[in-house]
Design a protein around this motif. Sequence first.
Motif, mmCIF file in Angstrom:
data_model
loop_
_atom_site.group_PDB
_atom_site.id
_atom_site.type_symbol
_atom_site.label_atom_id
_atom_site.label_comp_id
_atom_site.label_asym_id
_atom_site.label_seq_id
_atom_site.Cartn_x
_atom_site.Cartn_y
_atom_site.Cartn_z
ATOM 1 N N GLU A 35 3.011 2.857 4.208
ATOM 2 C CA GLU A 35 1.589 2.832 3.863
ATOM 3 C C GLU A 35 1.422 3.187 2.400
ATOM 4 O O GLU A 35 2.397 3.586 1.743
ATOM 5 C CB GLU A 35 0.836 3.823 4.758
ATOM 6 N N GLY A 36 0.177 3.070 1.906
ATOM 7 C CA GLY A 36 -0.104 3.197 0.473
ATOM 8 C C GLY A 36 0.510 4.414 -0.197
ATOM 9 O O GLY A 36 1.101 4.311 -1.266
ATOM 10 N N ALA A 37 0.400 5.581 0.440
ATOM 11 C CA ALA A 37 0.832 6.818 -0.215
ATOM 12 C C ALA A 37 2.331 7.076 -0.060
ATOM 13 O O ALA A 37 2.859 8.050 -0.606
ATOM 14 C CB ALA A 37 0.049 7.996 0.361
ATOM 15 N N LYS B 104 9.775 6.711 -1.611
ATOM 16 C CA LYS B 104 11.065 6.462 -0.956
ATOM 17 C C LYS B 104 11.495 7.608 -0.039
ATOM 18 O O LYS B 104 12.108 7.377 1.009
ATOM 19 C CB LYS B 104 12.144 6.143 -1.984
ATOM 20 N N TYR B 105 11.138 8.860 -0.391
ATOM 21 C CA TYR B 105 11.574 9.966 0.459
ATOM 22 C C TYR B 105 10.747 10.066 1.737
ATOM 23 O O TYR B 105 11.266 10.401 2.794
ATOM 24 C CB TYR B 105 11.557 11.281 -0.323
ATOM 25 N N THR B 106 9.433 9.780 1.644
ATOM 26 C CA THR B 106 8.627 9.855 2.878
ATOM 27 C C THR B 106 9.004 8.716 3.824
ATOM 28 O O THR B 106 8.839 8.834 5.036
ATOM 29 C CB THR B 106 7.111 9.776 2.583
ATOM 30 N N ARG B 107 9.500 7.620 3.304
ATOM 31 C CA ARG B 107 9.913 6.518 4.183
ATOM 32 C C ARG B 107 11.211 6.849 4.908
ATOM 33 O O ARG B 107 11.558 6.202 5.895
ATOM 34 C CB ARG B 107 10.081 5.219 3.383
#
Length: 471
Positions: A226-228, A231-234
Amino acid sequence: MRHAHTVAQVRAAEEASPDLASGVLMQRAARGLAHAVIDLLGGAYGRRVVLLVGSGDNGGDALYAGAYLARRGALVDAWLLSERAHPGGLAALRAAGGRTVASAARADVVVDGIVGIGGRPGLRREAVAACRALGVRVGADEHARPLVVSVDLPSGLDADTGRVEGSHVMADLTVTFGTEKVAHLVDPAAAACGTVHLVDIGLDLPAAAVEALQQADVATLLPVPEGADHKYTRGVVGVRAGSATYPGAARLCVAGAASGLVGMVRFRAVDGDEDTARRVVAARPEVVTNAGRVQAWVVGSGGGDRAADALAEAVGDGVPVVVDADALAAVDGPLAVPAVLTPHAGELAQLLGMERAEVEADQLSAVRRAADRFGAVVLLKGRRTLVAEPAGRVRVNTTGTPWLATAGAGDVLAGLIGSLLAAGLDPFDAASVGCWLHGAAATAASAGGPLTASAVADALSAAVRRVLPTP
Ligand SMILES: NC(=O)C1=CN([C@@H]2O[C@H](COP(=O)(O)OP(=O)(O)OC[C@H]3O[C@@H](n4cnc5c(N)ncnc54)[C@H](OP(=O)(O)O)[C@@H]3O)[C@@H](O)[C@H]2O)[C@@H](O)CC1
Ligand SMILES: [K+]
């Protein structure tokens, strides 16, 4: 989602149906069966139909469908294999101009109503003789002449296990009612069903014993950024695969992990070999090789007994782990982290202390036993890959092509499942979505011809794209 229920579940749903006593359920089944036969033959008029009719309601379905076809101009003969045959079905067939026969030689289609969910596995002598007279295959080694449509399930199969015991009919098309049965989805039985067509007869069913993801289910489960997101949150997936001896396994596992479903891939060879890492980065510059946090590990092929150390280090990180190939030999009990074990039949046999042939003959019970014993999701690779979780749920994968049986395909799959785990899917979803996408990519890349594991990996991103809604 495709669902398969057990015979006990189907019987209970039939008993609870207000339409059972009036025979409406059977009429719905027979009409659906007749329409499926007409679709298969491209019409009814002038077609020669032979019904093989056993003593139960399965034969009743065949007889009522035969009556329907006879009214539309088909020449319908019913070969009764028992002294008893469904009286209402028989009367309906005769009234429609169908005949009963004690032998038959030629048919455009044979409708197999010998036995359904009420049967014991295997075919009786007179049924085998009738099948042979008509050219119906009752094993793998004969050539079919007429088209064969099985009513509910190919006669001689065990509905609930996916096992094959004794002889059974080999169908081109199986028309089943209310819900699929385990035999329609799980090999080796599923391989005898041909195409499976489900007729809705209005049963109210509980949760399924076995299910199979369809494209719409995969679309719902896929991790989409999503927009926010960055690479680490994915999610970051760590790959421990390949070695100085097996550098190719590293490249393939990384290729599966780097299909774009996670933010980053970290790599280290199973044996820590720096040269393998340099080659991986040369092929895929986006891969990083320094130490750092990951949200899931894949520990895979290459490295032989060094895989045990690599697995211990991965488990020590406290994140979910995919355990593939050489690393499976290091598993002797439940792991301290959520895990997906990805054996083929030989590896599962070793894990369970069984013979490979026993696993292949009873894949469903073997994979369930392993999930229970190791407290992990277990994915048993095969034509119909099975994914079981300790709580008892099982999914069957129906994508793929026989060309996918090729070296390195398992490395790609392990990497892909690891990336789905790192992206946040639970182990059961990660394993089942991973093998669905892997099979879909293979089918697209093969286009009916030969295939390499690298080509499967190259086709993964496009397979993901096809599942997502068009922007
Ligand atoms: N109920 C409903 O509303 C609906 C039911 N539906 C239909 O009913 C089917 C189930 O019918 P069912 O229960 O009558 O059992 P079914 O499979 O026909 O035969 C059992 C009999 O066969 C025999 N037999 C056993 N083993 C055998 C073997 N290996 N080889 C040969 N024969 C063998 C044995 O009798 P025996 O000869 O031993 O006396 C046994 O009693 C189901 O599959 C679906 O098609 C649909 O219409 C939907 C609505
Ligand atoms: K049948």
